[in-house]
Motif scaffolding. Structure first.
Motif, PDB file in Angstrom:
ATOM      1  N   LEU A 178      20.194  45.067 -23.341  1.00  9.91           N
ATOM      2  CA  LEU A 178      19.508  43.784 -23.360  1.00  9.91           C
ATOM      3  C   LEU A 178      20.292  42.752 -22.558  1.00  9.91           C
ATOM      4  N   PRO A 179      19.614  41.870 -21.819  1.00  7.88           N
ATOM      5  CA  PRO A 179      20.304  40.820 -21.067  1.00  7.88           C
ATOM      6  C   PRO A 179      20.829  39.753 -22.011  1.00  7.88           C
ATOM      7  N   ALA A 180      21.646  38.886 -21.472  1.00  5.11           N
ATOM      8  CA  ALA A 180      22.211  37.812 -22.298  1.00  5.11           C
ATOM      9  C   ALA A 180      21.111  36.940 -22.848  1.00  5.11           C
ATOM     10  N   LEU A 181      21.303  36.508 -24.106  1.00  5.76           N
ATOM     11  CA  LEU A 181      20.298  35.668 -24.743  1.00  5.76           C
ATOM     12  C   LEU A 181      20.239  34.313 -24.058  1.00  5.76           C
ATOM     13  N   GLY A 182      19.047  33.743 -24.031  1.00  2.03           N
ATOM     14  CA  GLY A 182      18.883  32.390 -23.523  1.00  2.03           C
ATOM     15  C   GLY A 182      18.383  32.336 -22.098  1.00  2.03           C
ATOM     16  N   THR A 183      18.577  33.411 -21.307  1.00  9.48           N
ATOM     17  CA  THR A 183      18.060  33.360 -19.938  1.00  9.48           C
ATOM     18  C   THR A 183      16.550  33.405 -19.969  1.00  9.48           C
ATOM     19  N   GLY A 184      15.931  32.639 -19.137  1.00  5.94           N
ATOM     20  CA  GLY A 184      14.475  32.611 -19.089  1.00  5.94           C
ATOM     21  C   GLY A 184      13.854  31.673 -20.089  1.00  5.94           C
ATOM     22  N   ALA A 185      14.647  30.920 -20.841  1.00  5.09           N
ATOM     23  CA  ALA A 185      14.101  30.026 -21.861  1.00  5.09           C
ATOM     24  C   ALA A 185      14.147  28.592 -21.370  1.00  5.09           C
ATOM     25  N   GLU A 186      13.754  27.680 -22.248  1.00  4.16           N
ATOM     26  CA  GLU A 186      13.714  26.256 -21.919  1.00  4.16           C
ATOM     27  C   GLU A 186      12.945  25.996 -20.631  1.00  4.16           C
ATOM     28  N   GLY A 187      11.807  26.661 -20.482  1.00  7.01           N
ATOM     29  CA  GLY A 187      10.934  26.381 -19.348  1.00  7.01           C
ATOM     30  C   GLY A 187      11.233  27.181 -18.105  1.00  7.01           C
ATOM     31  N   ILE A 188      12.395  27.875 -18.036  1.00  7.84           N
ATOM     32  CA  ILE A 188      12.711  28.692 -16.868  1.00  7.84           C
ATOM     33  C   ILE A 188      12.313  30.117 -17.205  1.00  7.84           C
ATOM     34  N   MET A 189      11.144  30.524 -16.756  1.00  6.25           N
ATOM     35  CA  MET A 189      10.616  31.843 -17.090  1.00  6.25           C
ATOM     36  C   MET A 189      10.800  32.800 -15.930  1.00  6.25           C
ATOM     37  N   THR A 190      11.106  34.039 -16.255  1.00  9.24           N
ATOM     38  CA  THR A 190      11.176  35.072 -15.222  1.00  9.24           C
ATOM     39  C   THR A 190       9.758  35.440 -14.789  1.00  9.24           C
ATOM     40  N   SER A 191       9.642  36.182 -13.686  1.00  7.97           N
ATOM     41  CA  SER A 191       8.312  36.586 -13.210  1.00  7.97           C
ATOM     42  C   SER A 191       7.635  37.495 -14.237  1.00  7.97           C
ATOM     43  N   ASP A 192       8.418  38.343 -14.921  1.00  6.88           N
ATOM     44  CA  ASP A 192       7.846  39.206 -15.958  1.00  6.88           C
ATOM     45  C   ASP A 192       7.284  38.380 -17.108  1.00  6.88           C
ATOM     46  N   GLU A 193       8.027  37.324 -17.489  1.00 12.64           N
ATOM     47  CA  GLU A 193       7.573  36.468 -18.588  1.00 12.64           C
ATOM     48  C   GLU A 193       6.339  35.664 -18.193  1.00 12.64           C
ATOM     49  N   LYS A 194       6.292  35.244 -16.939  1.00 13.63           N
ATOM     50  CA  LYS A 194       5.100  34.527 -16.468  1.00 13.63           C
ATOM     51  C   LYS A 194       3.875  35.422 -16.523  1.00 13.63           C
ATOM     52  N   ARG A 195       4.052  36.687 -16.111  1.00 14.74           N
ATOM     53  CA  ARG A 195       2.930  37.619 -16.180  1.00 14.74           C
ATOM     54  C   ARG A 195       2.530  37.879 -17.624  1.00 14.74           C
ATOM     55  N   GLY A 196       3.540  37.959 -18.513  1.00 15.45           N
ATOM     56  CA  GLY A 196       3.243  38.179 -19.928  1.00 15.45           C
ATOM     57  C   GLY A 196       2.440  37.038 -20.521  1.00 15.45           C
ATOM     58  N   PHE A 197       2.833  35.802 -20.204  1.00 11.12           N
ATOM     59  CA  PHE A 197       2.100  34.656 -20.721  1.00 11.12           C
ATOM     60  C   PHE A 197       0.701  34.597 -20.127  1.00 11.12           C
ATOM     61  N   SER A 198       0.595  34.909 -18.819  1.00  9.77           N
ATOM     62  CA  SER A 198      -0.716  34.914 -18.177  1.00  9.77           C
ATOM     63  C   SER A 198      -1.623  35.968 -18.812  1.00  9.77           C
ATOM     64  N   TYR A 199      -1.069  37.135 -19.134  1.00  7.95           N
ATOM     65  CA  TYR A 199      -1.838  38.193 -19.799  1.00  7.95           C
ATOM     66  C   TYR A 199      -2.331  37.702 -21.162  1.00  7.95           C
ATOM     67  N   PHE A 200      -1.446  37.035 -21.892  1.00  5.95           N
ATOM     68  CA  PHE A 200      -1.827  36.519 -23.209  1.00  5.95           C
ATOM     69  C   PHE A 200      -2.956  35.509 -23.093  1.00  5.95           C
ATOM     70  N   GLN A 201      -2.832  34.582 -22.156  1.00  5.46           N
ATOM     71  CA  GLN A 201      -3.799  33.496 -22.021  1.00  5.46           C
ATOM     72  C   GLN A 201      -5.159  33.995 -21.533  1.00  5.46           C
ATOM     73  N   TYR A 202      -5.151  34.898 -20.560  1.00  6.63           N
ATOM     74  CA  TYR A 202      -6.416  35.275 -19.928  1.00  6.63           C
ATOM     75  C   TYR A 202      -6.985  36.611 -20.397  1.00  6.63           C
ATOM     76  N   ARG A 203      -6.188  37.398 -21.104  1.00  7.91           N
ATOM     77  CA  ARG A 203      -6.702  38.680 -21.591  1.00  7.91           C
ATOM     78  C   ARG A 203      -6.709  38.760 -23.123  1.00  7.91           C
ATOM     79  N   LEU A 204      -5.611  38.364 -23.761  1.00  7.78           N
ATOM     80  CA  LEU A 204      -5.489  38.558 -25.210  1.00  7.78           C
ATOM     81  C   LEU A 204      -6.199  37.474 -26.007  1.00  7.78           C
ATOM     82  N   VAL A 205      -6.072  36.223 -25.600  1.00  2.00           N
ATOM     83  CA  VAL A 205      -6.751  35.141 -26.325  1.00  2.00           C
ATOM     84  C   VAL A 205      -8.265  35.336 -26.348  1.00  2.00           C
ATOM     85  N   PRO A 206      -8.923  35.683 -25.220  1.00  2.00           N
ATOM     86  CA  PRO A 206     -10.364  35.941 -25.293  1.00  2.00           C
ATOM     87  C   PRO A 206     -10.727  37.045 -26.290  1.00  2.00           C
TER      88      PRO A 206
END
Length: 502
Positions: free
Chosen positions: A69-97
């Motif tokens: 596992l990578p160090a905790l805290g990276t990608g948080a506080e608004g700085i998202m990795t590309s994987d996390e951006k895709r994950g959130f986009s999947y949630f918003q446009y695929r899972l929420v519907p």
């Protein structure tokens, strides 16, 4: 001229450097040499300009990722990795519907999405659920367990660790929003564990959320109603898939039923659905309890069980009568989505009445009961035929319970097989209930009935339904704490013992 050549070369370099080619974007954007927004399904760069999006070469989540596992805290506080951006986009446009496919919900359409932008713990938990759901959907919503060799499961684990770390940092915080943040994270962790088939761990998160909810009630701390109702629905459903039966977080069964009796008519579907949920908080655990009891225990406690059954049956019938008036008067004025919700509530009420009438050892007319189950199944089949949106997951009441009741309880085995086929036609989760799991249990019950009746005409048809999903399901159940005590499985086991005595 040399000077002209230098200028042209520099301008060509500038044009070439302005567009960074996306390595993980859709094929269309990569050909066009523009950055892709990588939205699930089809990117918005293509759809907004009328182009056909040719899809992605890579999986939506990383395939090659170290197991550490990578160090905790990276990608948080608004700085998202590309994987996390895709994950959130999947949630918003695929899972929420999917989550709001049957009923609109402030929880999923507003609250959770808002929290994702303001709270890293929720954002990481959302990414965790997105990864696990995508994998579950690829498997046909079958129970498969956790597999850390699976890149999506590893990504989900990373996000879970980060979510926990952010919650731990804020344990001593006096932030008034922290309680709802923790409850939302509890709910998302329950969802993730259910999608994996890790029911014991799902119960742990559900217990934690229920305790926080009960404490909030005692202290007079307000909690968003959609959030509390969703946790309460899961709490009542958990009685079917484990031994966890918590007391109501809000009020007693008698108070719930009294509130139903005070309402003379429904103004809208939202109020009707709330009334339905209140009755189900008592009805669902009662049915689960009775299905788990052997015959001798039902006989030993018949009077109190009969009294409670009659009280619940009266409440459901009263609610069904008033809902039918609302349905006939208002259905044509509802929008398409509200009509779907009204159809589901109506079918659920009919199914619960039939199950309550027959869950004890009463004598009943098998021909009449077969007709009632047949009509119920026909109603479900017609509903599914016209259902354009087919959600893979919802945390509300939907189709599975009624179809499972037909598939496991109808006297006519041919009708039961039709119900099994309907369950498998729409593989999905409804809170604690998995349609593939229900189909697997129902097939086992049908095989027992065939053995008792010595009917060979349906044996070949049943054997064709004994598929790998059933095998993987039973493997998960045997490895799950208290899995063999699930109400539906316990019912099959009791009938198996009875068959062996014959």
């Amino acid at each position: 001229m040399p000077g002209e050549l230098i200028v042209r070369t520099k301008s060509r370099q500038r044009r070439r450097n302005t567009g960074k080619r996306s390595k993980t974007g859709c094929r269309t954007c990569r050909v066009r040499h523009i950055k892709c927004d990588e939205a699930p399904g089809s990117c918005r760069n293509c759809t907004s300009t009328g182009r056909a999006c040719d899809g992605y070469d890579l999986h939506r989540f990383p395939i090659k990722r170290a197991l550490c596992l990578p160090a905790l805290g990276t990608g948080a506080e608004g700085i998202m990795t590309s994987d996390e951006k895709r994950g959130f986009s999947y949630f918003q446009y695929r899972l929420v519907p999917d989550l709001v496919g049957f009923f609109d919900s402030w929880l999923w359409q507003k609250l959770v999405l808002q929290m994702c932008h303001s709270d890293p713990a929720v954002c990481h938990a959302v990414n965790m659920v997105s990864a696990i759901h995508q994998d579950a959907e690829e498997r046909g919503m079958r129970l498969a367990g956790e597999d850390l060799q699976n890149p999506k499961h590893r990504f989900a684990l990373e996000q879970a660790v980060r979510s926990f770390a952010h919650l731990q940092k804020r344990r001593a915080s006096l932030d008034p929003q922290l309680r709802e943040v923790v409850l939302v994270c509890c709910l998302l962790f329950v969802m993730a564990e259910l999608l994996l088939g890790e029911f014991a761990r799902a119960f742990v998160h559900l217990r934690s959320g229920t305790r926080i909810l009960e404490e909030s009630l005692r202290l007079g701390i307000p909690v968003d109603r959609c959030l509390s109702e969703t946790l309460r629905v899961l709490n009542s459903q958990s009685s079917h898939v484990g031994d966890f039966e918590s007391k109501s977080c809000f009020q007693s069964e008698e108070e719930d039923e009294r509130d139903i009796g005070l309402l003379e008519e429904f103004d809208n579907l939202k109020v009707a659905r709330q009334c339905f949920q209140r009755v189900m908080y008592s009805v669902v655990p009662f049915i689960a309890t009775v299905w788990r009891l052997p015959q001798r225990e039902i006989l030993a406690n018949y009077k109190p069980l009969w009294t409670k059954r009659m009280r619940l049956l009266s409440s459901v019938k009263h609610l069904a009568e008033r809902f039918e008036v609302f349905y006939q008067r208002k259905y044509a004025t509802l929008n398409a989505k509200e009509q779907i919700g009204a159809d589901i509530v109506r079918l659920q009420l009919v199914g619960k009445i039939i199950v309550l009438k027959t869950c004890l050892l009463d004598v009943y007319d098998h021909r009449l009961l077969t007709l009632e189950y047949s009509n119920l199944l026909l109603g479900y089949e017609k509903f599914m035929d016209k259902l354009s949106c087919r959600p893979t997951i919802t945390l509300d009441y939907g189709l599975s319970f009624g179809l499972f009741a037909v598939a496991s309880k109808c006297p006519d085995l041919g009708i039961r097989l039709r119900a099994v086929e309907a369950l498998r036609r729409l593989p999905h989760y409804e809170g604690m209930m998995n349609s593939n799991a229900g189909a697997g249990i129902a097939v086992e019950a049908i095989k027992l009935e065939l053995h008792k009746r010595q009917q060979d005409d349906l044996a070949e048809r049943v054997s064709s339904m004994d598929q790998d999903p059933d095998v993987s399901f039973w493997k998960i159940i045997r490895s799950t704490q208290n899995g063999t005590q699930w109400s539906a499985i316990r019912d099959v086991e009791l009938r198996l013992k009875e068959t062996r005595r014959l």
